[in-house]
Design a protein around this motif. Structure first.
Motif, PDB file in Angstrom:
ATOM      1  N   LYS A   1       0.922  -1.320   0.243  1.00  0.00           N
ATOM      2  CA  LYS A   1      -0.016  -0.042  -0.017  1.00  0.00           C
ATOM      3  C   LYS A   1       0.988   1.257   0.156  1.00  0.00           C
ATOM      4  N   GLN A   2       0.487   2.066  -1.136  1.00  0.00           N
ATOM      5  CA  GLN A   2       1.418   3.345  -1.050  1.00  0.00           C
ATOM      6  C   GLN A   2       1.521   3.862   0.171  1.00  0.00           C
ATOM      7  N   ILE A   3       0.425   4.247   0.851  1.00  0.00           N
ATOM      8  CA  ILE A   3       0.385   5.099   2.024  1.00  0.00           C
ATOM      9  C   ILE A   3       1.297   4.463   3.087  1.00  0.00           C
ATOM     10  N   ASP A   4       1.205   3.135   3.117  1.00  0.00           N
ATOM     11  CA  ASP A   4       1.946   2.420   4.354  1.00  0.00           C
ATOM     12  C   ASP A   4       3.508   2.636   3.802  1.00  0.00           C
ATOM     13  N   LEU A   5       3.925   2.474   2.593  1.00  0.00           N
ATOM     14  CA  LEU A   5       5.318   2.726   2.201  1.00  0.00           C
ATOM     15  C   LEU A   5       5.651   4.151   2.319  1.00  0.00           C
ATOM     16  N   GLU A   6       4.951   4.997   2.040  1.00  0.00           N
ATOM     17  CA  GLU A   6       5.247   6.425   2.586  1.00  0.00           C
ATOM     18  C   GLU A   6       5.868   6.757   3.934  1.00  0.00           C
ATOM     19  N   ARG A   7       4.979   6.080   4.800  1.00  0.00           N
ATOM     20  CA  ARG A   7       5.259   6.260   6.063  1.00  0.00           C
ATOM     21  C   ARG A   7       6.625   5.393   6.706  1.00  0.00           C
ATOM     22  N   ARG A   8       6.462   4.216   6.081  1.00  0.00           N
ATOM     23  CA  ARG A   8       7.756   3.465   6.641  1.00  0.00           C
ATOM     24  C   ARG A   8       8.976   3.967   6.013  1.00  0.00           C
ATOM     25  N   TYR A   9       9.110   4.625   4.884  1.00  0.00           N
ATOM     26  CA  TYR A   9      10.319   5.133   4.304  1.00  0.00           C
ATOM     27  C   TYR A   9      10.482   6.627   4.493  1.00  0.00           C
ATOM     28  N   GLY A  10       9.321   7.179   5.014  1.00  0.00           N
ATOM     29  CA  GLY A  10       9.377   8.800   5.195  1.00  0.00           C
ATOM     30  C   GLY A  10       9.800   9.442   3.669  1.00  0.00           C
ATOM     31  N   CYS A  11       8.929   9.293   2.850  1.00  0.00           N
ATOM     32  CA  CYS A  11       8.962   9.754   1.659  1.00  0.00           C
ATOM     33  C   CYS A  11       7.568   9.901   1.078  1.00  0.00           C
TER      34      CYS A  11
END
Length: 213
Positions: free
Chosen positions: A30-40
């Protein structure tokens, strides 16, 4: 226009988490989860997933999104059988068409893969593997056969999340490339076909373990 998409820090980190099992096989990305995980940013995530999909490291399911590749052992075995048939048939052209200079070039590419295998990233390994096999099957005079070979190679997952998960597997893949070049240099068609098939199967009979119990 036409510029190659290259891996950035986010795609490298996603790939590292896939190899480490943090992002599990079959897991939806999920893109929103990846944004949070990698801070990007969302754009960075999309670019990373686009790159990973182009290298067959993640799957894209229309209208659903991206997920970590989940192997299907039966299907991958069937793809391997087709590849072995096609690539073994192309071996005759490799033997007849490759010059001494071509063989030297293939040996350089085998060495480049060896360096990437032990000193490079997963992406460097993929690119070096593509380069070796791209030159190898560039000798195939039948364009349709060459297209079928490349298409069959694209149907399986990229090796870092499939065949190359241990040092022993990387060593085996590395040696396979040199063995293939040696067979071409000897102009031994039967040996080349045998080594191509072994490389696709990813196994060695003499490595089979026996049960001491």
């Amino acid at each position: 226009m036409g510029e190659k998409i290259r891996p950035d820090e986010i795609s490298q980190r996603i790939m590292a988490d896939i190899n480490a099992g943090i992002l599990r096989r079959g897991e939806w990305l999920k893109q929103i989860d990846l944004e949070r995980r990698y801070g990007c940013t969302r754009i960075k995530v999309r670019d990373a997933l686009t790159y990973l999909h182009s290298k067959r490291l993640v799957e894209h399911i229309p209208n659903r999104g991206y997920r970590v590749h989940e192997p299907d052992a039966v299907r991958e075995g069937q793809i391997g059988e087709v590849r072995a048939l096609l690539e073994a048939h192309a071996a005759a052209d490799v033997i007849s068409q490759a010059t001494d200079a071509d063989i030297a070039r293939l040996r350089e590419l085998a060495e480049a893969f060896r360096q990437a295998a032990f000193n490079g990233t997963s992406f460097a390994q993929i690119e070096a593997n593509y380069a070796f096999h791209g030159v190898l099957y560039g000798f195939c005079r039948n364009e349709v056969l060459r297209e079928l070979i490349l298409d069959a190679r694209q149907r399986g997952p990229a090796a870092p999340v499939g065949q190359w998960q241990t040092v022993a597997q990387l060593q085996r893949a590395t040696q396979d490339h040199f063995d293939i070049v040696d067979a071409i240099e000897k102009r031994d068609l039967d040996l080349l076909r045998q080594r191509i098939t072994t490389h696709i199967r990813g196994d060695r009979r003499d490595e089979e373990k026996t049960d001491d119990a």
